[in-house]
Scaffold this motif. Sequence first.
Motif, mmCIF file in Angstrom:
data_model
loop_
_atom_site.group_PDB
_atom_site.id
_atom_site.type_symbol
_atom_site.label_atom_id
_atom_site.label_comp_id
_atom_site.label_asym_id
_atom_site.label_seq_id
_atom_site.Cartn_x
_atom_site.Cartn_y
_atom_site.Cartn_z
ATOM 1 N N LYS A 106 -4.358 -2.568 0.327
ATOM 2 C CA LYS A 106 -3.826 -1.613 1.193
ATOM 3 C C LYS A 106 -4.873 -0.519 1.724
ATOM 4 O O LYS A 106 -4.967 0.660 1.263
ATOM 5 C CB LYS A 106 -2.696 -0.923 0.720
ATOM 6 C CG LYS A 106 -1.528 -1.512 0.011
ATOM 7 C CD LYS A 106 -0.530 -2.129 1.210
ATOM 8 C CE LYS A 106 0.625 -2.675 0.788
ATOM 9 N NZ LYS A 106 1.499 -2.785 1.450
ATOM 10 N N SER A 107 -5.749 -1.028 2.397
ATOM 11 C CA SER A 107 -6.956 -0.005 2.976
ATOM 12 C C SER A 107 -6.578 0.622 4.344
ATOM 13 O O SER A 107 -6.018 0.145 5.115
ATOM 14 C CB SER A 107 -8.062 -0.829 3.043
ATOM 15 O OG SER A 107 -8.233 -1.441 4.131
ATOM 16 N N VAL A 108 -6.859 1.665 4.207
ATOM 17 C CA VAL A 108 -6.824 2.550 5.434
ATOM 18 C C VAL A 108 -7.448 1.848 6.816
ATOM 19 O O VAL A 108 -6.878 1.946 7.642
ATOM 20 C CB VAL A 108 -7.492 4.208 5.338
ATOM 21 C CG1 VAL A 108 -7.152 4.822 6.744
ATOM 22 C CG2 VAL A 108 -6.486 4.518 4.135
ATOM 23 N N SER A 109 -8.802 1.270 6.382
ATOM 24 C CA SER A 109 -9.396 0.691 7.605
ATOM 25 C C SER A 109 -8.558 -0.443 7.949
ATOM 26 O O SER A 109 -8.382 -0.517 9.483
ATOM 27 C CB SER A 109 -10.613 0.153 7.085
ATOM 28 O OG SER A 109 -11.481 -0.542 8.027
ATOM 29 N N ILE A 110 -8.043 -1.218 7.487
ATOM 30 C CA ILE A 110 -7.142 -2.337 8.022
ATOM 31 C C ILE A 110 -5.767 -1.909 8.543
ATOM 32 O O ILE A 110 -5.716 -2.379 9.810
ATOM 33 C CB ILE A 110 -6.915 -3.423 6.655
ATOM 34 C CG1 ILE A 110 -8.060 -3.978 6.143
ATOM 35 C CG2 ILE A 110 -5.802 -4.200 7.245
ATOM 36 C CD1 ILE A 110 -7.726 -4.867 4.986
ATOM 37 N N ARG A 111 -5.174 -0.844 8.020
ATOM 38 C CA ARG A 111 -4.082 -0.165 8.701
ATOM 39 C C ARG A 111 -4.492 0.153 9.955
ATOM 40 O O ARG A 111 -3.809 0.268 10.808
ATOM 41 C CB ARG A 111 -3.670 0.838 7.792
ATOM 42 C CG ARG A 111 -2.195 1.371 7.973
ATOM 43 C CD ARG A 111 -1.787 2.337 7.376
ATOM 44 N NE ARG A 111 -2.497 3.515 7.798
ATOM 45 C CZ ARG A 111 -2.486 4.917 7.012
ATOM 46 N NH1 ARG A 111 -1.619 4.815 6.080
ATOM 47 N NH2 ARG A 111 -3.259 6.018 7.403
ATOM 48 N N ASN A 112 -5.493 1.024 10.088
ATOM 49 C CA ASN A 112 -6.118 1.404 11.534
ATOM 50 C C ASN A 112 -6.288 0.631 12.481
ATOM 51 O O ASN A 112 -5.929 0.753 13.751
ATOM 52 C CB ASN A 112 -7.275 2.561 11.091
ATOM 53 C CG ASN A 112 -7.007 3.685 10.411
ATOM 54 O OD1 ASN A 112 -5.874 4.281 10.366
ATOM 55 N ND2 ASN A 112 -8.252 4.649 10.215
ATOM 56 N N GLN A 113 -6.787 -0.584 11.947
ATOM 57 C CA GLN A 113 -6.912 -1.778 12.830
ATOM 58 C C GLN A 113 -5.696 -2.238 13.531
ATOM 59 O O GLN A 113 -5.520 -2.591 14.564
ATOM 60 C CB GLN A 113 -7.537 -3.121 12.033
ATOM 61 C CG GLN A 113 -9.166 -2.343 11.935
ATOM 62 C CD GLN A 113 -9.849 -3.720 11.507
ATOM 63 O OE1 GLN A 113 -10.146 -4.646 11.835
ATOM 64 N NE2 GLN A 113 -10.418 -3.641 10.126
ATOM 65 N N LEU A 114 -4.808 -2.340 12.818
ATOM 66 C CA LEU A 114 -3.237 -2.907 13.121
ATOM 67 C C LEU A 114 -2.474 -1.838 13.994
ATOM 68 O O LEU A 114 -1.911 -2.008 14.738
ATOM 69 C CB LEU A 114 -2.422 -3.042 11.548
ATOM 70 C CG LEU A 114 -2.723 -4.205 10.698
ATOM 71 C CD1 LEU A 114 -2.323 -4.064 9.480
ATOM 72 C CD2 LEU A 114 -2.284 -5.391 11.597
ATOM 73 N N VAL A 115 -2.894 -0.565 13.552
ATOM 74 C CA VAL A 115 -2.390 0.455 14.644
ATOM 75 C C VAL A 115 -2.807 0.208 15.870
ATOM 76 O O VAL A 115 -2.102 0.315 16.895
ATOM 77 C CB VAL A 115 -2.439 1.817 13.773
ATOM 78 C CG1 VAL A 115 -2.240 2.970 15.015
ATOM 79 C CG2 VAL A 115 -1.712 2.157 12.634
ATOM 80 N N LYS A 116 -4.216 0.308 16.048
ATOM 81 C CA LYS A 116 -4.788 -0.086 17.242
ATOM 82 C C LYS A 116 -4.347 -1.120 17.884
ATOM 83 O O LYS A 116 -4.113 -1.125 19.345
ATOM 84 C CB LYS A 116 -6.297 -0.119 17.167
ATOM 85 C CG LYS A 116 -6.962 1.253 16.795
ATOM 86 C CD LYS A 116 -8.396 1.022 16.729
ATOM 87 C CE LYS A 116 -9.097 2.329 16.279
ATOM 88 N NZ LYS A 116 -10.477 2.349 16.070
ATOM 89 N N LEU A 117 -4.270 -2.343 17.208
ATOM 90 C CA LEU A 117 -3.706 -3.507 17.935
ATOM 91 C C LEU A 117 -2.329 -3.592 18.466
ATOM 92 O O LEU A 117 -1.833 -4.262 19.340
ATOM 93 C CB LEU A 117 -3.724 -4.582 16.875
ATOM 94 C CG LEU A 117 -5.070 -5.203 16.648
ATOM 95 C CD1 LEU A 117 -5.013 -6.481 15.508
ATOM 96 C CD2 LEU A 117 -5.818 -6.050 17.882
ATOM 97 N N ASN A 118 -1.409 -2.771 17.789
ATOM 98 C CA ASN A 118 -0.108 -2.619 18.256
ATOM 99 C C ASN A 118 0.388 -1.272 18.908
ATOM 100 O O ASN A 118 1.509 -0.843 18.879
ATOM 101 C CB ASN A 118 0.762 -2.803 17.128
ATOM 102 C CG ASN A 118 0.940 -4.128 16.177
ATOM 103 O OD1 ASN A 118 1.491 -5.249 16.697
ATOM 104 N ND2 ASN A 118 -0.126 -4.331 15.076
#
Length: 260
Positions: A23-35
């Motif tokens: 649950k890393s913030v970096s991965i979550r931010n990438q997902l937010v950008k993609l969606n």
Amino acid sequence: MTATQPSLRSHSMELLMAYQQNKSVSIRNQLVKLNAGLVRKIAHRVSHQCAEPYEDLEQIGYLGLIRAIERFNPSQGCAFSSFAVPYIRGEMLHFLRDRGSAVKVPRRWQDLQKEGQRVRAELVKDLGRQPMDQEIAEHMGISVHEWREIKMAVRNRLPLSLDATVQQVDSSITLGETLPDVRYQALQRLEEDRQQLQRALNQLEDKTRAAIEFVFFSDLSRKEVAERIGVSPMTVTRRIQRGLEQMVSFLQMQTIQTGS
């Protein structure tokens, strides 16, 4: 464009799987950008039926997107976009309901709005067409900016009609059609509960998990389970008891962490 869409979906799913493990913030931010496009699309629809700025709705929508990312389980085979839409839309509609109940239109503006309706009707007769805001404002002796502020305040105060049409580029739907389906929400909650149980099961040692699944999901006797996993029936009972205690502890910890 169509050639890149499957690749983007694949990349998004890979990130969702990675996020479930870490649950890393970096991965979550990438997902937010993609969606982000999904959030913008829904914000665009809702913004046409309220006076709230599109930008505010978009920002609120991202909160729903993050909630969906946190709760999504890639192993269930469900498309993330279908899973995320009720969360994104729900955040926006909660925001609108909260804002609507707090909007207080000054008495002077209420009176001017009524006068504006009368002026509009008179101008329609005189001009043979719908008058522009500038023309209405001039007849009322106020600035066009104030007239537009009055209209926006009154629109914000009124409840949204579920039959109101939301115009899109190539089609139109009613606002009611954008509301989450109650039955779907109930099924979604059940699915979330099932996913939580599955995550709790996955924390267990292999034989303990197998014992619980055989007894509770496959309806096997403890003797049959003992033969399958190579232990005594008494050991099966102990494993089940210990495993259930571990699952309860895991679920309680998840509840504390999510604040639900």
